[in-house]
Design an enzyme around this catalytic site. Sequence first.
Site, mmCIF file in Angstrom:
data_model
loop_
_atom_site.group_PDB
_atom_site.id
_atom_site.type_symbol
_atom_site.label_atom_id
_atom_site.label_comp_id
_atom_site.label_asym_id
_atom_site.label_seq_id
_atom_site.Cartn_x
_atom_site.Cartn_y
_atom_site.Cartn_z
ATOM 1 N N CYS A 49 0.821 -1.213 0.000
ATOM 2 C CA CYS A 49 0.000 0.000 0.000
ATOM 3 C C CYS A 49 0.858 1.267 0.000
ATOM 4 O O CYS A 49 1.631 1.489 0.934
ATOM 5 C CB CYS A 49 -0.913 -0.014 1.223
ATOM 6 S SG CYS A 49 -1.858 1.514 1.454
ATOM 7 N N TYR A 127 -11.921 -0.968 5.568
ATOM 8 C CA TYR A 127 -10.918 -1.539 6.483
ATOM 9 C C TYR A 127 -9.536 -1.374 5.841
ATOM 10 O O TYR A 127 -9.027 -2.274 5.180
ATOM 11 C CB TYR A 127 -11.246 -3.004 6.769
ATOM 12 C CG TYR A 127 -12.642 -3.183 7.316
ATOM 13 C CD1 TYR A 127 -12.957 -2.795 8.617
ATOM 14 C CD2 TYR A 127 -13.665 -3.710 6.519
ATOM 15 C CE1 TYR A 127 -14.234 -2.942 9.122
ATOM 16 C CE2 TYR A 127 -14.955 -3.856 7.017
ATOM 17 C CZ TYR A 127 -15.235 -3.469 8.314
ATOM 18 O OH TYR A 127 -16.510 -3.609 8.803
ATOM 19 N N SER A 145 -3.175 8.607 6.323
ATOM 20 C CA SER A 145 -1.718 8.657 6.176
ATOM 21 C C SER A 145 -1.174 10.081 6.146
ATOM 22 O O SER A 145 -0.093 10.347 6.681
ATOM 23 C CB SER A 145 -1.296 7.917 4.907
ATOM 24 O OG SER A 145 -1.792 8.552 3.743
ATOM 25 N N TYR A 192 -5.199 5.262 -9.563
ATOM 26 C CA TYR A 192 -6.367 4.468 -9.173
ATOM 27 C C TYR A 192 -7.586 4.851 -10.007
ATOM 28 O O TYR A 192 -8.412 3.997 -10.354
ATOM 29 C CB TYR A 192 -6.669 4.660 -7.686
ATOM 30 C CG TYR A 192 -5.688 3.952 -6.786
ATOM 31 C CD1 TYR A 192 -5.913 2.653 -6.351
ATOM 32 C CD2 TYR A 192 -4.516 4.582 -6.367
ATOM 33 C CE1 TYR A 192 -5.008 1.998 -5.534
ATOM 34 C CE2 TYR A 192 -3.604 3.938 -5.554
ATOM 35 C CZ TYR A 192 -3.855 2.648 -5.142
ATOM 36 O OH TYR A 192 -2.950 1.998 -4.344
#
Length: 325
Positions: A49, A127, A145, A192
Amino acid sequence: MVRSSLDEISDTGAFVRSASSFRQFVSRDPNSQFPAESGRYHLYISYACPWACRCLAYLYIKGLDKAISVTSVKPIWGSITESGEFMGWVFPDTKTEVLGAEPDPLNGAKSIREIYEIASTNYAGKYTVPILWDKKLKTIVNNESSEIIRMFNTEFNNIAENPTLDLYPADLRAQIDETNEWIYDSINNGVYKCGFAKKQEPYNDAARRLYEALDKCETILSKQRYLCGNTLTEADIRLFVTLIRFDEVYAVHFKCNKKLLREYPNLFNYVKDIFQIPGVSNTVNMEHIKLHYYGSHPSINPFAIVPAGPNIDYSAPHDRERFSA
């Protein structure tokens, strides 16, 4: 309802990422709810990730790896419901099952979903990793983040091995914020938008904006060592985690193949430069990265075939010292 990023598609077929849910802050103030204390916090990550690896990079660069413990999940999603219908981040059963991943040492959880449900019985979001966990209060402090890296940058300086390093200096904050905004929208999240698009038009728009932004970065980096001058900043770490995955994953899996990173001389050398900063290479596990993307999105890659290459050597020499003061 259990869901993942693959479910976040608008009526137009475009990918729209939802916001993180846990937004508490660790503080240098010893009287705060979450004071910065050595050994108190734990970072749950996936090496696959990019958002989690932002945080891991800060952990190493700031010298917090002895003060904050880390556990990585398995790279390939597994079942997180009894029915097996929903997939997500899961822990291995043993330390030897997957090199680089470990069982949950704090809660004995089998999946990241269980970590969220320990923190909140009514949780209804995704999640995701990273998770900054408070061992003392047994709860999630933060799962965003961009906020975790700010905490690591300043709030733990009394226990950091590199406390004077400031990746978000006051005199560059406006420039860093502006840079982060267009890089996040068009590159970090842009890949993405390309990969998860379900219609041609939103893919075309995302790809156009991605390559306009990459071209802009290439121009900036033809004149200076880093995005905001000749000093490493937060903006560089945020861009790096996407670029290090570009040729290995995004070019193929997310259809970002108009131009490879290796075809941008300044960007390619820039990525090698950052990769070679002490500690940063520890955050790059290309096996986990490729196994996750190619193995966890059956709607994109139904047979989970992992491409053989290109196996780029980011430890090779670069030319970025030419901009050093």
